[in-house]
Design a protein around this motif. Structure first.
Motif, PDB file in Angstrom:
ATOM      1  N   UNK A 200     -31.316  -0.521  34.120  1.00  0.00           N
ATOM      2  CA  UNK A 200     -31.074   0.663  33.126  1.00  0.00           C
ATOM      3  C   UNK A 200     -31.074   2.018  33.848  1.00  0.00           C
ATOM      4  N   UNK A 201     -30.735   3.071  32.835  1.00  0.00           N
ATOM      5  CA  UNK A 201     -30.282   4.285  33.395  1.00  0.00           C
ATOM      6  C   UNK A 201     -31.711   4.673  34.141  1.00  0.00           C
ATOM      7  N   UNK A 271     -34.223  20.338  34.126  1.00  0.00           N
ATOM      8  CA  UNK A 271     -34.682  19.266  35.329  1.00  0.00           C
ATOM      9  C   UNK A 271     -33.689  19.710  36.488  1.00  0.00           C
ATOM     10  N   UNK A 272     -34.090  20.342  37.474  1.00  0.00           N
ATOM     11  CA  UNK A 272     -33.552  20.749  38.822  1.00  0.00           C
ATOM     12  C   UNK A 272     -33.857  19.698  40.078  1.00  0.00           C
ATOM     13  N   UNK A 277     -35.740  14.810  36.759  1.00  0.00           N
ATOM     14  CA  UNK A 277     -34.579  14.078  35.891  1.00  0.00           C
ATOM     15  C   UNK A 277     -35.256  12.850  35.427  1.00  0.00           C
ATOM     16  N   UNK A 278     -36.088  12.081  36.415  1.00  0.00           N
ATOM     17  CA  UNK A 278     -36.626  10.713  36.142  1.00  0.00           C
ATOM     18  C   UNK A 278     -37.806  11.113  35.029  1.00  0.00           C
ATOM     19  N   UNK A 279     -38.428  11.940  34.860  1.00  0.00           N
ATOM     20  CA  UNK A 279     -39.319  12.435  33.773  1.00  0.00           C
ATOM     21  C   UNK A 279     -38.534  12.548  32.493  1.00  0.00           C
ATOM     22  N   UNK A 282     -37.150   9.055  31.332  1.00  0.00           N
ATOM     23  CA  UNK A 282     -38.258   8.153  30.919  1.00  0.00           C
ATOM     24  C   UNK A 282     -38.904   8.611  29.316  1.00  0.00           C
ATOM     25  N   UNK A 283     -38.825   9.780  28.933  1.00  0.00           N
ATOM     26  CA  UNK A 283     -39.024  10.301  27.840  1.00  0.00           C
ATOM     27  C   UNK A 283     -37.871  10.073  26.691  1.00  0.00           C
ATOM     28  N   UNK A 284     -36.814  10.088  27.194  1.00  0.00           N
ATOM     29  CA  UNK A 284     -35.683   9.742  26.120  1.00  0.00           C
ATOM     30  C   UNK A 284     -35.635   8.405  25.508  1.00  0.00           C
TER      31      UNK A 284
END
Length: 312
Positions: A200-201, A271-272, A277-279, A282-284
């Motif tokens: 997965x992404x 998200x730098x 980015x992972x967080x 995960x919320x998308x």
């Protein structure tokens, strides 16, 4: 002395098990080695995007300490992000790899392809791709497609047969029970291979973080001049944007996926870092292509139509 179904870590009572990232990595490494053993002229599609970067990282692991026994191929639309192309060339030089470039611009200059009214060249990649495969006689072509990206890609097997015209027929899909892959093909045919099919992404980003893989900075939040079209933030450029009624503004954005500038949208983000980015991922609740790729929104079956013609 008895044995148990689950091996145990030496000196402890804790059952030993692979993490889900270890299992995905092991599967991908097996696929690379299987292709090396079955095919004569494999090639890896490498654009400098995150999925192809992870794919190359896995190939390097699969054959270390030896060199990767495959060449690389990039279909350059002429509208790619400059920072991604710079990263591509730097990685190729670092690992001493051979890169073939199939240029959409060259086909346009020769009159073999015609610019689209909307300026996007993503649909124009099919002819340079299929001709490069035929010219170099590649019999296995690695792609970074994942089943979670888009419904047409969810139909793919890991080994996906293409006919002599590079066309895909879903009815010719082969069973892949117990990770047994069938690479048989007739002269002129080839097999598309997708080592990241089951990722997965979020898996991709977690693996990038675990392995410390370098990425182009375009994947992290940065200030960029963009304009809005069809609900997406596109990068201004010579490809045909913005129009007179489209206002350019500087926004803090990042890219979830990278393709042609004319059809790949940025997302608002702060998200730098990898953790941020992972967080965010995960919320998308939208896939990366569903959120940021205009070429997939042309019709309900846009991706499947292109895959049937020879696109990845």
């Amino acid at each position: 002395m008895t044995t148990t179904a689950a091996a145990r870590t030496e000196g402890t009572d804790t059952p030993y098990a692979l993490t889900h990232l270890d299992a995905l990595e092991s599967e991908a490494v097996h696929i690379f080695r299987e292709v090396a053993g079955e095919f004569e002229r494999p090639v890896i599609l490498f654009s400098g995007g995150k999925d192809s970067i992870v794919m190359l990282h896995l190939a390097l692991k699969a054959f270390a300490p030896a060199a990767v026994p495959f060449t690389l191929l990039h279909v350059d639309t002429g509208h790619n992000f400059p920072e991604v192309l710079e990263y591509r060339d730097r990685v190729v030089a670092r690992h001493g790899l051979r890169l073939h470039i199939a240029s959409v611009q060259e086909y346009i200059d020769r009159g073999e392809l015609r610019e689209r009214p909307d300026g996007t060249r993503n649909p124009l990649q099919t002819v340079p791709l299929t001709e490069a495969i035929r010219q170099h006689r590649f019999d296995a072509v690695f792609g970074g497609g994942r089943r979670d990206e888009e419904k047409a890609r969810a139909k793919e097997r890991v080994f996906s047969l293409r006919d002599e015209f590079s066309q895909w027929d879903p009815r010719r899909q082969r069973p892949e029970l117990w990770q047994l892959y069938n690479g048989r093909h007739a002269p002129g045919e080839h097999v598309r291979v997708f080592p990241l099919s089951n990722w997965t992404e979020l898996d991709v980003w977690q693996y990038i973080a675990r392995e410390g893989i370098e990425l182009p900075q375009i994947y992290f939040a940065h200030e960029r001049e963009v304009f809005q079209r069809a609900g997406m933030w596109l990068t201004a450029g010579d490809w045909g944007g913005p129009r007179e009624d489209e206002e350019v503004e500087t926004r803090l954005v990042r890219y979830r996926t990278v393709g042609d500038m004319s059809c790949t949208g940025a997302v608002d983000s702060d998200a730098t870092t990898l953790d941020a980015v992972i967080a965010e991922i995960a919320a998308s609740r939208l896939t990366e292509r569903g959120a940021t790729r205009a070429d997939d929104k042309m019709s309900e079956a846009a991706m499947e139509d292109r895959k049937r013609e020879g696109y990845f």
